[in-house]
Structures are given as structure tokens and as C-alpha cells.
Design a protein around this motif. Sequence first.
Motif: not given
Lengths: 252, 254
Positions: B151, B153-161, B164
Motif C-alpha cells: 500500500y 508503494e501505491v502511495a508513492r506511485i500516486l505521489k502522496l505527501t 497524506q
Amino acid sequence: MTELGTLDIRHINKRFQVAGDAFAAIDDLSLTVEPGEFLSLLGPSGCGKSTLLRLISGLDSDYGGEILLGSKRISGTSLARGLIFQEHRLFPWLTVEENIALALENSQLSVEEKRASIAGHISLVGLNGFEKAFPRQLSGGMAQRAAIARGLVNRPALLLLDEPFGALDALTRAHMQEELQHIWQAEGITMVLVTHDVDEALYLGDRVVVMAPRPGRIRKTVDVDLPRPRDRTDVAFSRLKAEVLLSLGETG
Amino acid sequence: MSRLEKILGSGLVFPLLLLIAWDLSIRHGLLDTRIWASPEAVVATAREQFRDGSLLTALGASLRRDVLGLLGGGFVGLVLGAGLGTIRLLDDLLSPLLNGLKHIALFTWIPLMSIWLGNDEPAKIAFIGLAVFLPVMLNTYQGVRSVDARYLEVARILKLTRLQTLRRVILPSAAPSIATGLRLALIYAWLATIGAEYLFAVAPGIGSAIMEGREQFRMELVLLGMGVIGGVGFLFNTIANRMQAYVLRWQDTN
């Protein structure tokens, strides 16, 4: 959409430490993907195809060589480069709609534009009526469609797909391949698909790059000059399939 | 299931039988009424205490302590648990100490707290807060630490701060664990509320009412107090169940 650029992969080396020994996952691999192209990366497990995809996505930046997109070296992840995983990886605590919306958390769009874009992408993947469903309420195919919508909603210039249909049954898989092709044709996105399914690679790819394991490298590149949508029972398709299977079976 | 089994299995039968046995024993003089109040006396006391407002005053005072302690201890526990779970340096710095602290039994803090904070409301609320703090912190920490790396990794892909990612990914993923901590906290807080009323200075409260009953040899008051404490605990639990079911509705319940 972000301006398309050529994806230029130059002399990539990637090593993993396994039980103290350095293991070469990828060895001096170079590859160019043109804007708008659909490239299939085909190979047995352990050939480094998924590793290569992670490097392009920016999730892993520990490698030798360089990866350029539109002549700019990639560093870290970017909304211009989407990644779809084999498992859908939707957040189970968010509904379909909220999962897709989270991808737009840092987008410059207005609230109204975001709402329209989310609704548009839900339609694009055929999930109308399931906006408020939680991931656990979806079938595997539906969840993967929602994941594709999440990957597309930022309108990336490049979409990376890591065996996205690997966990689906044959019928759903064939259907999803068709839909992915429609999306690719409609949106003009560059796509790189990692798969170990020869049919899938040939059905979707403009080119099929066949990889070999230990160390991961390119064995052969096959151009697929067949009109779309392709017929899997066509003689020319079968001939290409035989060629690809032959090169997959080679050793050394 | 037969009807008889259904009725027996409802959970009401045994308590009712006990109630009848209690009543009959009093009526036939099998129990000493000086140390065993009759059910009627308990009901009469409840009515009288309700009418003159003393029951509600006591209950209100206890609930106020309970809620203030829950809010204070819960907030500190949540922030510290999330902080320790996400910031490595903080974890290395504080976790050994906090893990040691949890072995000090709650009630051994009372002498220190009364010296530092006196014997009145601040000390009681701080004591309740302490009881709440540990389960909330430990469970939040556990939940935050065990977030699925996929999960993130998904946050990194979506460029979440970072913020966030904490708010939209890490905390929701830790929610089942945090809920467990809060459930425990609810029980501990009520326990600590009654304990604080026994052990710090006397002030209105449902625990104090029981102490008063003991001193005056009014068993009906003691039993009433116990009944109210149990009832409040039961009510808390029911509310917590409902809230948990709603907040975690995304979970697979199969």
C-alpha cells in the motif's frame, strides 16, 4: 496529458543481494519505447521483467545505467508514469470512487473537473453503478478495472502494467485485454506490459521483447505487424507465436 | 433448535433464576438482611436516589471524569503511537522506556500522582488518562507498524505527501488495531474512574456512592452502585460495537 516522450533505457544493471551473494537481476539491458507504442515484455519468471518495470516507475532507484523519458532522466515516481500491479492494490477502506479520487489528491484540477474525470474513468472501465462499492464487494476482474481507472485518471504519458491480468480467469482476461486495447487506442498512451502469456503479449503489443533469465537480458525483439483487433487463430498470428515460443525455449 | 433451547439460550434465563432465588432467600430468612439487601430495597433506593437527583449527580460526575480521561489519554496515546510507528528515531528513542513503563501496574502510580497533582479532580482525570494512554498507544503503534508495504508503494506511485500517506493510507490501515486499543481504553477508563473515586479524595461519583453505602451499612446502595456501573459499562460496549462496525464497514466480515 503530459507531453509524450521517448522512453530510453540505457545499459541498465540491477543487482540484488541474495544470501550475501550479488545476483544480477538485469544485465546491461538497453531498450527504446516510442511515444504511443504498446510494448510487451515477455519472459519466464526471474528474467527481471517486473524488476525493470519497477525501475521505470521510479519505485526503485538503486541501479546502474540510466532511464530517460523525453530525454530527461527519471528520478522517483511521477504522476506521468502510472503503474498497475498484478494484484489490484485498491485501498480496502475506500470505495471505488474514493480510490480513484485519491489518485487526483494532488492534481491541479478543480473539484468539478475531478468529479467529471472520475465519473468518466469509471465509465471507461465499465464500472457504472459500482462507484460506492468497497473493493471486497467486487470480483477480481472488476477490482482490476478499478485499479486501471486509478492508473489512468491522472492521464499519464506512460502506463506500466505488471502482469495485470495474471490472476484472472481466461475468459475475463481475454475481455480485459480487449478493453485495454480500446483504452490504449482511445487515449494514445504509451504502454509497457509485463506478461508471461505469449498470446497476451502478441495480441496487444506493437513489439514483443522476449527476455531471458539469469542474468535478465533481452533475447529477441519481435515486431507484430498485424492489423488490430488481432485474431488469435490467424495463420500469421500462429507463425509469430511459434517464433516467440521458440526463442523462449532457447537456452544460454 | 427447539423453542425450549432458544429460550434457555437467550442469556436472560439464568440471571432471572438468580434474581428469583435471591428474592426467595430473603423472604424465607435464608440470607442475613444486614449484609444482603432485598431486590425490593434496591429498587426502592434506586427510585429515591433518582428522585432526589443524587444518582444522576453521582453518575454525571463519574462520566465527566471518564470522558475527560478518555479524551486526554486517547489523544496522547494516538499521537504518540502514530509518531513512534512512523518516525524511526522517535521509536528508537522512546519505545524501550514506554515498553518498560507498561509493566508498572496502573494502581502503583497513585501515590506519585497524589503527590504531584493533589487528591482532587486533576489527579483523578490524569489517572484515568494514564489508564487509557497505554492500550491506545500500544495498539496504534502496532497497527501503524504493520501497514502493508504494498500500500505504501501505491502511495508513492500516486505521489502522496508524507502527511497524506499518514492520513489516507497508514491510519485507515491501522484502524482495526486502533479500534481494539480504544475498546480496551473504554473498559480501562471506567475501571480507573471507579478506582480513582475509591482511592483519591471523596467527591460525588458512582464509586463514592458505593463507599458511602459501605460505611453506612446500606447494602442496597452498594448493590445499586454496582448495578449502575455494570449498566454503564454495558452501554459503552454497545455504543463501541456500533461505532466500530460503522467505521470498519469496509472490512470483510466473513
